[in-house]
Design a protein around this motif. Structure first.
Motif, PDB file in Angstrom:
ATOM      1  N   LEU A   1       2.095   6.197  -7.488  1.00  0.00           N
ATOM      2  CA  LEU A   1       1.080   7.095  -8.033  1.00  0.00           C
ATOM      3  C   LEU A   1       1.506   8.553  -7.895  1.00  0.00           C
ATOM      4  N   MET A   2       2.123   8.916  -6.772  1.00  0.00           N
ATOM      5  CA  MET A   2       2.605  10.278  -6.606  1.00  0.00           C
ATOM      6  C   MET A   2       3.718  10.592  -7.603  1.00  0.00           C
ATOM      7  N   ASN A   3       4.537   9.601  -7.930  1.00  0.00           N
ATOM      8  CA  ASN A   3       5.648   9.811  -8.852  1.00  0.00           C
ATOM      9  C   ASN A   3       5.206   9.930 -10.303  1.00  0.00           C
ATOM     10  N   THR A   4       3.918   9.679 -10.595  1.00  0.00           N
ATOM     11  CA  THR A   4       3.413   9.953 -11.941  1.00  0.00           C
ATOM     12  C   THR A   4       3.287  11.453 -12.187  1.00  0.00           C
ATOM     13  N   LEU A   5       3.312  12.255 -11.110  1.00  0.00           N
ATOM     14  CA  LEU A   5       3.145  13.712 -11.173  1.00  0.00           C
ATOM     15  C   LEU A   5       1.757  14.107 -11.664  1.00  0.00           C
ATOM     16  N   LEU A   6       0.780  13.230 -11.448  1.00  0.00           N
ATOM     17  CA  LEU A   6      -0.599  13.524 -11.846  1.00  0.00           C
ATOM     18  C   LEU A   6      -1.460  14.021 -10.693  1.00  0.00           C
ATOM     19  N   PHE A   7      -1.023  13.797  -9.449  1.00  0.00           N
ATOM     20  CA  PHE A   7      -1.888  14.043  -8.301  1.00  0.00           C
ATOM     21  C   PHE A   7      -1.172  14.885  -7.245  1.00  0.00           C
ATOM     22  N   VAL A   8      -1.966  15.682  -6.534  1.00  0.00           N
ATOM     23  CA  VAL A   8      -1.420  16.417  -5.393  1.00  0.00           C
ATOM     24  C   VAL A   8      -1.524  15.595  -4.123  1.00  0.00           C
ATOM     25  N   ASP A   9      -2.389  14.600  -4.119  1.00  0.00           N
ATOM     26  CA  ASP A   9      -2.521  13.745  -2.943  1.00  0.00           C
ATOM     27  C   ASP A   9      -3.148  12.425  -3.356  1.00  0.00           C
ATOM     28  N   VAL A  10      -2.715  11.365  -2.704  1.00  0.00           N
ATOM     29  CA  VAL A  10      -3.243  10.023  -2.951  1.00  0.00           C
ATOM     30  C   VAL A  10      -3.394   9.319  -1.607  1.00  0.00           C
ATOM     31  N   ASN A  11      -4.499   8.638  -1.415  1.00  0.00           N
ATOM     32  CA  ASN A  11      -4.749   7.856  -0.206  1.00  0.00           C
ATOM     33  C   ASN A  11      -5.171   6.455  -0.617  1.00  0.00           C
ATOM     34  N   ILE A  12      -4.461   5.445  -0.152  1.00  0.00           N
ATOM     35  CA  ILE A  12      -4.763   4.053  -0.486  1.00  0.00           C
ATOM     36  C   ILE A  12      -4.910   3.281   0.817  1.00  0.00           C
ATOM     37  N   TYR A  13      -6.038   2.601   0.977  1.00  0.00           N
ATOM     38  CA  TYR A  13      -6.292   1.948   2.252  1.00  0.00           C
ATOM     39  C   TYR A  13      -7.288   0.803   2.073  1.00  0.00           C
ATOM     40  N   VAL A  14      -7.328  -0.068   3.093  1.00  0.00           N
ATOM     41  CA  VAL A  14      -8.293  -1.162   3.122  1.00  0.00           C
ATOM     42  C   VAL A  14      -9.621  -0.604   3.618  1.00  0.00           C
ATOM     43  N   ALA A  15     -10.625  -0.615   2.756  1.00  0.00           N
ATOM     44  CA  ALA A  15     -11.933  -0.056   3.117  1.00  0.00           C
ATOM     45  C   ALA A  15     -12.783  -1.057   3.887  1.00  0.00           C
ATOM     46  N   SER A  16     -12.666  -2.348   3.549  1.00  0.00           N
ATOM     47  CA  SER A  16     -13.467  -3.357   4.240  1.00  0.00           C
ATOM     48  C   SER A  16     -12.852  -4.734   4.028  1.00  0.00           C
TER      49      SER A  16
ATOM     50  N   LEU B   1       0.829  -1.206   0.000  1.00  0.00           N
ATOM     51  CA  LEU B   1       0.000   0.000   0.000  1.00  0.00           C
ATOM     52  C   LEU B   1       0.859   1.250   0.000  1.00  0.00           C
ATOM     53  N   ILE B   2       1.944   1.240   0.771  1.00  0.00           N
ATOM     54  CA  ILE B   2       2.873   2.373   0.776  1.00  0.00           C
ATOM     55  C   ILE B   2       3.521   2.528  -0.589  1.00  0.00           C
ATOM     56  N   LEU B   3       3.965   1.407  -1.170  1.00  0.00           N
ATOM     57  CA  LEU B   3       4.604   1.447  -2.488  1.00  0.00           C
ATOM     58  C   LEU B   3       3.642   1.948  -3.553  1.00  0.00           C
ATOM     59  N   ALA B   4       2.390   1.534  -3.482  1.00  0.00           N
ATOM     60  CA  ALA B   4       1.395   1.967  -4.472  1.00  0.00           C
ATOM     61  C   ALA B   4       1.216   3.472  -4.436  1.00  0.00           C
ATOM     62  N   ARG B   5       1.178   4.044  -3.240  1.00  0.00           N
ATOM     63  CA  ARG B   5       1.020   5.491  -3.133  1.00  0.00           C
ATOM     64  C   ARG B   5       2.235   6.236  -3.687  1.00  0.00           C
ATOM     65  N   GLN B   6       3.419   5.732  -3.371  1.00  0.00           N
ATOM     66  CA  GLN B   6       4.629   6.365  -3.870  1.00  0.00           C
ATOM     67  C   GLN B   6       4.645   6.379  -5.393  1.00  0.00           C
TER      68      GLN B   6
ATOM     69  N   ASN C   1      -9.574   0.895  -1.392  1.00  0.00           N
ATOM     70  CA  ASN C   1      -9.974   2.184  -1.955  1.00  0.00           C
ATOM     71  C   ASN C   1      -8.739   3.000  -2.306  1.00  0.00           C
ATOM     72  N   VAL C   2      -8.801   3.674  -3.447  1.00  0.00           N
ATOM     73  CA  VAL C   2      -7.749   4.600  -3.874  1.00  0.00           C
ATOM     74  C   VAL C   2      -8.402   5.960  -4.088  1.00  0.00           C
ATOM     75  N   ASP C   3      -8.159   6.889  -3.156  1.00  0.00           N
ATOM     76  CA  ASP C   3      -8.722   8.240  -3.246  1.00  0.00           C
ATOM     77  C   ASP C   3      -7.642   9.179  -3.766  1.00  0.00           C
ATOM     78  N   MET C   4      -7.957   9.945  -4.810  1.00  0.00           N
ATOM     79  CA  MET C   4      -6.974  10.814  -5.450  1.00  0.00           C
ATOM     80  C   MET C   4      -7.486  12.243  -5.555  1.00  0.00           C
ATOM     81  N   LYS C   5      -6.545  13.182  -5.506  1.00  0.00           N
ATOM     82  CA  LYS C   5      -6.825  14.580  -5.807  1.00  0.00           C
ATOM     83  C   LYS C   5      -5.921  14.984  -6.965  1.00  0.00           C
TER      84      LYS C   5
END
Length: 477
Positions: free
Chosen positions: A90-105, A83-88, A114-118
């Motif tokens: 996605l951030m390194n694509t330079l497409l998002f100002v913030d990314v949150n990846i977590y187990v929703a259920s 999950l940490i690697l996935a966020r890193q 869930n992958v929440d992006m801004k």
């Protein structure tokens, strides 16, 4: 001496009460109780991945960066790292100002992610104002803040143009250099999302040209008429077999010409006293990124290497091999060691000025020698930096914005030392830094923020017995 002592004291005792982990600031999602209670060694399976916030970015571009897919099996401890690697990534694509990846259920051993992006702003009609000198200090001190040494205009930047992380740039620049640049890049054009391309065009004229080096400083020739013209086309094929590796193969056509008077001043500016140089060049480049944040890595390893061939004939032809490696080693939660090695080797040895740029250009620089350049055909550098994060906070955007409501700020103190060596077979006797070990050191502060913005404040010392304050900025949007 007093400044140095104060800095070292702050570096050693900086409070951690407001500091966070050296990873990029994120909005932590509330932990799912079922996931928290899951034993670390319990096998789990990815049931589904839900994306939200990628209003323009295509879903397949997001999923391309994920280190797991539906049906993959992990233990809980393994998935935490993924999950940490996935966020890193996605951030390194330079497409998002913030990314949150977590187990929703969780249902039994099945997990739902869930992958929440801004998303970033993707369109920038940006006023352009840039110094032509190698760094701010050279312009401020040596060139006395002359506005004649400034390029200005407007850049139309359309990132993520079709939602596929493709970019369209149009630059209309005047001032010191009159320049028109158009470039389009598409990272993937195939179904397997591995092959891409970019195409570019540049046309530029300038009235002042760096024609030689003396006393390890650039010498310039200036005239009222155009002193140099440049025309450039290039086509690049890219191949990305996985999320960490990138291969590029570029073919370009170049047409450069300079004024007759410049060649009279320096007959060795181009080969054979030419005033015009037309050539094809070929470049193969390889990149490997395994870091938490490409713009300012605090953990991991990256490597960039290239093999370049200019021209097809034996007179203007040149081979160049370059390499750059960065290793960021965490020492504790808020401190890391940054090691960077660089090397450039060119062949064959010909004493033409256009072949000899080395230290002082691009990434190939030593901190503390910002006012100097070192020409040569072969060079190497080793940079060592100890960084400590002392502050980490979030500014609230006073203007309403769903995607840019928070602006993260991180501040690092640092101490550093650089070593380098530039070899030249026949250096000008005034260029006293050639064929000698170069040594610099200093301390400073880095400010890291949104859109990969890095502002560097550095106080450096060099082997010439000179010291000074240097300011640098980097913004890669």
């Amino acid at each position: 001496m007093r400044v140095t002592v104060i800095f070292l004291f702050l570096f050693r005792t900086a409070t951690t009460t407001v500091a966070q982990d050296t990873r990029i600031l994120i909005d932590s999602a509330p932990p799912n109780p079922a996931w928290v209670a899951t034993p670390k060694d319990m096998p789990v399976v990815i049931g589904d991945i839900t994306l939200s916030g990628n209003k323009k970015t295509k879903s397949f571009i997001v999923l391309r960066e994920m280190p797991f897919v539906k049906g993959d099996r992990f233990t809980r401890s393994q998935l935490d790292k993924q999950l940490i690697l996935a966020r890193q990534q996605l951030m390194n694509t330079l497409l998002f100002v913030d990314v949150n990846i977590y187990v929703a259920s969780r249902k039994g051993d099945e997990l739902f992610i869930n992958v929440d992006m801004k998303e970033r702003w993707y369109f920038f009609p940006v006023p352009y104002f840039r110094l032509v000198d190698r760094n701010f200090n050279q312009w401020w001190v040596d060139e006395k803040r002359s506005l004649d040494r400034v390029n200005y205009g407007i850049k139309f930047i359309q990132n993520n143009a079709t939602g596929q992380n493709d970019n369209l740039d149009i630059w209309l620049i005047t001032g010191y250099t009159q320049q028109v640049t158009v470039r389009y890049s598409l990272p993937f054009f195939d179904k397997k999302l591995k092959n891409g391309f970019s195409i570019g065009y540049l046309s530029a004229t300038q009235k002042e040209v760096n024609y030689a080096t003396g006393d390890n400083k650039q010498l310039f020739y200036k005239q009222d008429a155009v002193a140099k013209k440049t025309l450039h086309f290039d086509l690049t094929y890219s191949y990305r077999p996985d999320v960490k590796q990138r291969h590029y193969l570029r073919l370009s056509y170049n047409d450069e010409s300079v004024a007759d008077t410049l060649v009279k001043i320096n007959p060795l500016y181009y080969p054979d006293n030419r005033t015009r140089l037309q050539y094809l060049d070929f470049t193969y480049q390889y990149k490997y990124y395994n870091v938490d944040y490409i713009a300012y890595p605090t953990k991991g390893f990256l490597f960039e290497g290239s093999l370049y061939r200019r021209g097809l004939d034996n007179i203007s032809g040149l081979w160049q091999l370059t390499g750059r490696a960065v290793y960021a080693i965490p020492l504790n939660r808020n401190t890391f060691l940054h090691l960077e090695g660089q090397v450039i080797a060119k062949t064959p040895q010909r004493d033409y000025f256009v072949n000899e740029r080395l230290f002082g250009y691009g990434f190939f620089q030593l901190r503390g020698l910002e006012y100097n350049v070192v020409d040569g055909m072969t060079g190497a550098a080793l940079k060592t930096t100890l960084n400590k994060q002392i502050l980490s906070f979030i500014l609230r955007n006073p203007f309403p914005s769903k995607t840019h409501d928070k602006i993260p700020i991180r501040i690092f103190l640092k101490a550093y030392t650089d070593l380098g060596y530039g070899y030249m077979s026949k250096p000008d006797i005034t260029n006293t830094l050639n064929n000698k070990l170069l040594r610099t050191y200093g301390f400073g502060m880095d400010i890291v923020s949104i859109y990969d913005f890095v502002f560097k404040i550095e106080y450096s010392f060099n082997q010439l017995g000179r010291d000074g304050l240097y300011l640098q900025t980097r913004n890669d949007f």
